[in-house]
Design an enzyme around this catalytic site. Structure first.
Site, PDB file in Angstrom:
ATOM      1  N   CYS A  41       0.827  -1.198   0.000  1.00 59.78           N
ATOM      2  CA  CYS A  41       0.000   0.000   0.000  1.00 59.78           C
ATOM      3  C   CYS A  41       0.866   1.256   0.000  1.00 59.78           C
ATOM      4  O   CYS A  41       2.060   1.205   0.254  1.00 59.78           O
ATOM      5  CB  CYS A  41      -0.911  -0.002   1.220  1.00 59.78           C
ATOM      6  N   ARG A  57       2.463   0.782  -6.698  1.00 53.72           N
ATOM      7  CA  ARG A  57       2.586  -0.207  -5.629  1.00 53.72           C
ATOM      8  C   ARG A  57       1.429  -1.203  -5.608  1.00 53.72           C
ATOM      9  O   ARG A  57       1.498  -2.224  -4.946  1.00 53.72           O
ATOM     10  CB  ARG A  57       2.689   0.512  -4.270  1.00 53.72           C
ATOM     11  N   TRP A  78      -4.317  -2.021  -0.483  1.00 52.67           N
ATOM     12  CA  TRP A  78      -4.406  -3.325  -1.155  1.00 52.67           C
ATOM     13  C   TRP A  78      -5.011  -4.275  -0.141  1.00 52.67           C
ATOM     14  O   TRP A  78      -4.436  -4.525   0.905  1.00 52.67           O
ATOM     15  CB  TRP A  78      -3.006  -3.776  -1.585  1.00 52.67           C
ATOM     16  N   ASN A  99       0.095   0.547   6.649  1.00 51.28           N
ATOM     17  CA  ASN A  99       0.568  -0.540   5.792  1.00 51.28           C
ATOM     18  C   ASN A  99       1.018  -1.680   6.686  1.00 51.28           C
ATOM     19  O   ASN A  99       1.572  -1.451   7.761  1.00 51.28           O
ATOM     20  CB  ASN A  99       1.762  -0.099   4.939  1.00 51.28           C
ATOM     21  N   GLY A 100       0.848  -2.914   6.216  1.00 50.12           N
ATOM     22  CA  GLY A 100       1.278  -4.064   6.999  1.00 50.12           C
ATOM     23  C   GLY A 100       0.097  -4.846   7.530  1.00 50.12           C
ATOM     24  O   GLY A 100      -1.054  -4.648   7.107  1.00 50.12           O
ATOM     25  N   GLU A 113      11.222 -16.288 -16.627  1.00 48.10           N
ATOM     26  CA  GLU A 113      10.941 -14.864 -16.501  1.00 48.10           C
ATOM     27  C   GLU A 113       9.991 -14.388 -17.599  1.00 48.10           C
ATOM     28  O   GLU A 113       9.079 -13.591 -17.347  1.00 48.10           O
ATOM     29  CB  GLU A 113      12.245 -14.063 -16.532  1.00 48.10           C
ATOM     30  N   LYS A 123       6.291 -12.695 -16.935  1.00 44.86           N
ATOM     31  CA  LYS A 123       5.868 -11.397 -17.458  1.00 44.86           C
ATOM     32  C   LYS A 123       4.508 -11.501 -18.140  1.00 44.86           C
ATOM     33  O   LYS A 123       3.633 -10.648 -17.968  1.00 44.86           O
ATOM     34  CB  LYS A 123       6.914 -10.853 -18.452  1.00 44.86           C
ATOM     35  N   GLU A 130       1.762 -11.975 -15.547  1.00 44.70           N
ATOM     36  CA  GLU A 130       1.542 -10.810 -14.697  1.00 44.70           C
ATOM     37  C   GLU A 130       0.664  -9.757 -15.345  1.00 44.70           C
ATOM     38  O   GLU A 130      -0.215  -9.186 -14.690  1.00 44.70           O
ATOM     39  CB  GLU A 130       2.886 -10.162 -14.332  1.00 44.70           C
ATOM     40  N   HIS A 147       8.908 -34.663 -20.750  1.00 43.85           N
ATOM     41  CA  HIS A 147       8.524 -35.264 -19.478  1.00 43.85           C
ATOM     42  C   HIS A 147       7.198 -34.670 -18.980  1.00 43.85           C
ATOM     43  O   HIS A 147       7.040 -34.423 -17.786  1.00 43.85           O
ATOM     44  CB  HIS A 147       9.624 -35.063 -18.445  1.00 43.85           C
ATOM     45  N   LYS A 168       3.807  -3.732  -6.293  1.00 41.85           N
ATOM     46  CA  LYS A 168       5.224  -3.592  -6.627  1.00 41.85           C
ATOM     47  C   LYS A 168       6.122  -4.000  -5.474  1.00 41.85           C
ATOM     48  O   LYS A 168       7.123  -4.671  -5.656  1.00 41.85           O
ATOM     49  CB  LYS A 168       5.507  -2.131  -7.012  1.00 41.85           C
TER      50      LYS A 168
END
Length: 615
Positions: A2, A28, A76, A102-103, A488, A492, A495, A511, A610
């Protein structure tokens, strides 16, 4: 996760500063926003809205937004669904206090029950409201000033927090505190600013104090910044100068921050290498290897702890360090490492990778490794953040603020630093021949120009994206140094486009994943000229035999794969160990353009943040 913004002063109205600050913190990740203002009549007004900061602005259009003291927040959701009721700030029951946080307060349920038993009523489902109600209960029951009440309350809570609190009866003061969640105080001329990071502050002042764990800041008009701990012991905060400029956190003509940051990579990597690779381009100097030479030379094992994209960079770092330094390397998800009682010794070096420097799991892994006596080396982007302050030494990647939630330039910056670390340590240990060492240094110095060349494929990749936007699944394949790049690339795409994608070592396709391949399955294959080129080409033949559609990343001039793949993207030649820095670029562009074609919010993908400052 947040975002927190605060302002107290005499020269300016708080509302424009707070709204602009919230917009700077949108990267964020959040689902609601709110603001609290104390006006000239000492009224404490709280306005909140579900959705974006723009929705909050619309809600406030007909409200009283006067006042030179205020706090603001982007939330968030953790406790309680996204809604205007659960958004911050939260009033205390009397509406004398307002808090942003936040937290996570882990023991909030127990505290809430105790307060409810005492007749206190709650309006939200959040742990944050529990904290402000607790502070007010302590303040009134014991007749304490706000600072003391905050200190007593924080003694009782378990968890992580960055808070800012207003009391309308004392409109000349803002109190803020932090534990395991970042908080920065900006110092102006008879005014103070507050932020989760420096981005909302730098337009107004470059003088900041990064609050340490357990710090409580008292910002009072007409007085200097006061910092105390939970025991009310006064501390001497270090004022630092922020080196971020405003242009770095604005789009600069690009439609999205992500595209801007992809195109910034050549210059960013030059900045990353500047002062570390000498002008003759035949030597790497890292201050950590000078100051802590014996620790690093005597390491029996390296453990890399990271999350998400940083974990993928760590996988490349593992191959670099093992190849050049001949030291065994383990790469751990920080979230798993911290809970599984890992075997860590005083002969180990733990490398912590984090873009933000505030990743909660990585920070906890660092603390665990420190307790076990390991030497901690941090690789981070955000100067003054928690992880650099918690490590023995480290290296900043210096790629500038990364605003897009999906990491791009921080990934290549981390890989660049890991490359410099590996070859510099190998040179010091004598495990690399001098000629090879110079060759790697020189080639690394040329990578920014090669990335510039790759960026010229942008329009080609955009055309490909329009072709493959239909896909519901993607497979990414690579071998050796290219396998983490496949991971990666898949991340991307997941996301920002919300397409399911998986990365695999190419040889593992047989496999299991080969069962998925049909004419609707695009497969991205990294097939550059390296030691396993022929094997990867065979993998492509197997995909085509099952009607799979292949997008191949190939070395410039490759004709063999061009004949069998559906599309090829040519890359300039480089050393195999440096290929990830080049091959990851078109995968970033592919994910970006597919997301744009699908109409997705590229910079702020759903459910993601973020800086992940909670578990």
């Amino acid at each position: 996760m947040c975002g927190i913004v605060g302002y107290i002063g005499t020269k300016r109205q708080a509302y424009p500063i707070l709204i602009k600050g919230l917009k700077r913190l949108e990267y964020r990740g959040y689902d609601s926003a709110g603001i609290a203002l104390i006006n000239g009549n000492d009224d404490l007004n709280v306005y909140k809205a579900k959705g974006k900061v723009a929705d909050l602005e619309s809600f406030c259009a007909e409200k009283n937004i006067e006042g030179s003291v205020g706090i603001a927040h982007t939330r968030w959701a953790t406790h309680g669904e996204p809604s205007s009721t659960n958004a911050h700030p939260h009033y205390s029951e009397s509406k004398n206090l307002a808090i942003i946080h936040n937290g996570i307060i882990e023991n909030y349920a127990e505290i809430k029950k105790n307060l409810m038993d005492k007749g206190i009523k709650f309006v939200s489902d959040t742990d944050t409201e529990v904290l402000v109600q607790l502070i007010e209960y302590i303040q009134e029951r014991k007749n304490l000033d706000l600072l003391t009440a905050v200190q007593v309350a924080l003694h009782q809570v378990i968890g992580a927090y960055a808070i800012a609190i207003l009391d309308k009866r004392h409109p000349d003061t803002v109190i803020a505190a932090r534990k395991q969640s970042p908080l920065v105080v900006g110092i102006g001329d008879d005014e103070f600013f507050l932020g989760s990071d420096a981005s909302p502050i730098i337009e107004y002042t470059d003088q900041v104090v990064y609050l340490e764990d357990g710090n409580i800041a008292v910002m009072k008009l007409g007085e200097e910044l006061k910092v105390v701990n939970i025991l009310n012991e006064e501390l001497s905060p270090e004022i630092k100068t922020v080196d971020i400029n405003l242009g770095q956190i604005e789009k600069g003509g690009y439609p999205h921050f992500m595209l801007k940051e992809i195109f910034e990579q050549p210059e960013c990597l030059k900045n990353c290498m500047r002062g570390r690779i000498n002008v003759e381009q035949d030597h790497v100097t890292l201050s950590a290897l000078i100051d802590y030479r014996s620790w690093l030379l005597n390491a029996k094992r390296v453990i890399i702890v990271a999350c998400g994209t940083s974990w993928h960079a760590g996988l490349i770092g593992k191959q670099l360090i093992e190849t050049f330094c001949k030291i065994p390397v383990d790469v751990e998800y920080a979230s798993e490492f911290r809970y599984r009682n890992p075997v860590v010794t005083k002969e180990d070096v733990v490398i912590a990778l984090s873009q933000s420097g505030e990743t909660a799991d990585t920070l906890a892994a660092v603390e665990l490794a420190k307790e076990k006596g390991a030497f901690i080396y941090g690789i981070c982007n955000a100067i003054g953040s928690s992880i650099p302050r918690a490590t023995n030494t480290g290296t900043y990647i210096h790629v500038g603020p990364e605003i897009g939630v999906a990491s791009t330039k921080a990934f290549t910056g981390q890989v660049s630093v890991l490359t410099m670390f590996a070859i510099a340590l190998a040179d010091a240990k004598g495990t690399i021949k001098h000629g090879e060492y110079v060759k790697v240094v020189q080639e690394l110095a040329s990578i920014p120009e090669k990335i510039t060349e790759v960026l010229k494929t942008n329009e080609q990749v955009a055309d490909l994206a329009r072709t493959f936007t239909y896909a519901h699944n993607f497979l990414y394949l690579g071998r050796g140094f290219s396998f983490p790049v496949a991971l990666e690339g898949a991340l991307k795409l997941k996301e920002i486009s919300y397409i399911h994608a998986e990365g695999y070592p190419a040889a593992e396709m047989k496999h299991g994943p080969i069962a998925l391949i049909d004419s609707d399955m695009p497969v991205v294959v990294i097939a550059t000229h390296n030691a396993m080129y022929e094997k990867v080409r065979s993998n492509i033949q197997e995909i085509k035999a099952r009607q799979g559609r292949v997008i191949a990343l190939v070395s410039k001039g490759d004709e063999a794969i061009a004949k069998i793949a559906d599309a090829v993207i040519e890359l300039p030649d480089t050393m195999e160990c440096l290929e990830p820095l080049v091959s990851t670029i078109p995968l970033q562009l592919l994910a970006y353009h597919i997301a744009v074609c699908k109409g997705k919010d590229v910079d702020q993908p759903r459910n993601l943040a973020k800086s992940v400052t909670v578990e």
